[in-house]
Design an enzyme around this catalytic site. Structure first.
Site, PDB file in Angstrom:
ATOM      1  CB  CYS A  75      52.023  30.152  38.350  1.00  0.00           C
ATOM      2  SG  CYS A  75      51.889  32.057  38.439  1.00  0.00           S
ATOM      3  CB  CYS A 186      44.937  34.111  38.204  1.00  0.00           C
ATOM      4  SG  CYS A 186      45.822  34.247  39.757  1.00  0.00           S
TER       5      CYS A 186
HETATM    6  N1  DGL Z   1      48.707  31.959  40.529  1.00  0.00           N
HETATM    7  C1  DGL Z   1      49.109  32.740  39.836  1.00  0.00           C
HETATM    8  C2  DGL Z   1      48.698  32.754  38.353  1.00  0.00           C
HETATM    9  O1  DGL Z   1      48.148  31.653  38.044  1.00  0.00           O
HETATM   10  C3  DGL Z   1      49.292  34.191  40.561  1.00  0.00           C
HETATM   11  C4  DGL Z   1      50.270  35.241  39.871  1.00  0.00           C
HETATM   12  C5  DGL Z   1      50.714  36.058  40.748  1.00  0.00           C
HETATM   13  O2  DGL Z   1      51.370  35.944  41.452  1.00  0.00           O
HETATM   14  O3  DGL Z   1      50.318  37.488  40.369  1.00  0.00           O
HETATM   15  O4  DGL Z   1      48.745  33.751  37.481  1.00  0.00           O
END
Ligand code: DGL
Length: 265
Positions: A75, A186
């Site tokens: 993430c 993301c």
């Molecule tokens: N997969 C997360 C990232 O890479 C998502 C972030 C979120 O929950 O806003 O930033």
């Protein structure tokens, strides 16, 4: 003899980290993967640093109690806080932003776009880590308050997804019309890479998942801790709906999970 014991933990606010788990499965097929996704609290990217750190500590504790030899924070949003989280845990934590920034710097790309959560863009973490390696790269970022949450629902046909992609990328191109490469900053976004390609087919998209998987492998190699010659297991734990995770794993052509369970976080 492997020195460090346990699974490879992979964590995300939701389903996005599956894109990283997929690459780990591919390059480290003998490793057990323990995936955790906090869909009940997703998106993280609209929260404060304090909230994100607290929610992330919950997940890291959960993984630590089940025995992990390394954790990949799959993430970008949480990875911007990797230095804050690391001192609280006795296992190695590998973020995604640093390997991704290293890839951009060594690729020779001089103008790069960044689509990510609002939090990730606001921290300036990508700009900082890229500029440490190559100060001449021009980074143009745009944070989306919507896209991670839309994707995390698991319904990829929503019209809002393409509308939001167009808004983000049109903004980036309005700031720098010469950009040809955009980082999917993301981990939810590579799940809908086809939508990005449909909206802006002329752009080359950078998915940092493989870079992070390679960083995990290097750490295990350096510590003589690669798994034994057996088929690795793949366990999913989520505070959301496990069925959405199973379907997304199928959609992105992962190995089938050994189990997928709901947990309270
Ligand atoms: N997969 C997360 C990232 O890479 C998502 C972030 C979120 O929950 O806003 O930033």
């Amino acid at each position: 003899m492997s020195i460090l014991k346990g699974s490879i933990g992979v964590m995300d606010s939701g389903i996005g980290g599956l894109t990283v788990a997929k690459e780990i499965q591919r390059i480290l097929p003998h490793e057990d993967i323990l995936y955790i996704g906090d869909s009940a609290n997703c998106p993280y990217g609209n929260r404060t640093a304090h909230e994100i750190a607290e929610l992330s500590r919950n997940m890291l504790r959960y993984l630590g109690e089940r025995g992990v030899k390394v954790v990949a924070i799959a993430c970008n949003t949480i990875s911007t806080l990797v230095d804050v989280l690391t001192p609280d845990f006795d296992f190695k934590i590998v973020g995604i932003v640093a390997p991704s920034a290293a890839y951009v710097a060594r690729s020779g790309i001089k103008r790069v776009g960044l689509v990510a959560t609002e939090f990730t863009v606001a921290t300036g973490n990508y700009d900082k880590l890229i500029h440490q390696l190559d100060p001449t790269v021009q980074v143009t970022g745009k944070g989306s308050p919507l896209l991670a949450g839309l994707v995390d629902r698991g319904d990829f046909n929503q019209q809002e997804i393409n509308t939001e992609i167009r808004t983000q990328i049109n903004y980036i191109l309005s700031k720098d019309s010469e950009i040809q490469h955009i980082i999917l900053g993301c981990t939810h976004y590579p799940i809908i890479e086809a939508n990005f390609r449909e909206c802006f087919p002329e752009i080359t998209y950078i998915n940092p998942a493989l870079e992070q998987a390679n960083a995990v492998r290097s750490y295990l190699e350096e510590n003589n801790s690669l798994g034994e010659e057996k088929e690795g297991s793949f366990t999913i734990c989520t505070s959301g709906d496990p069925e959405v995770y199973v379907q997304v794993a199928k959609r992105i052509r992962m190995k089938e999970p050994s189990s997928a369970i709901h947990i309270a976080l």
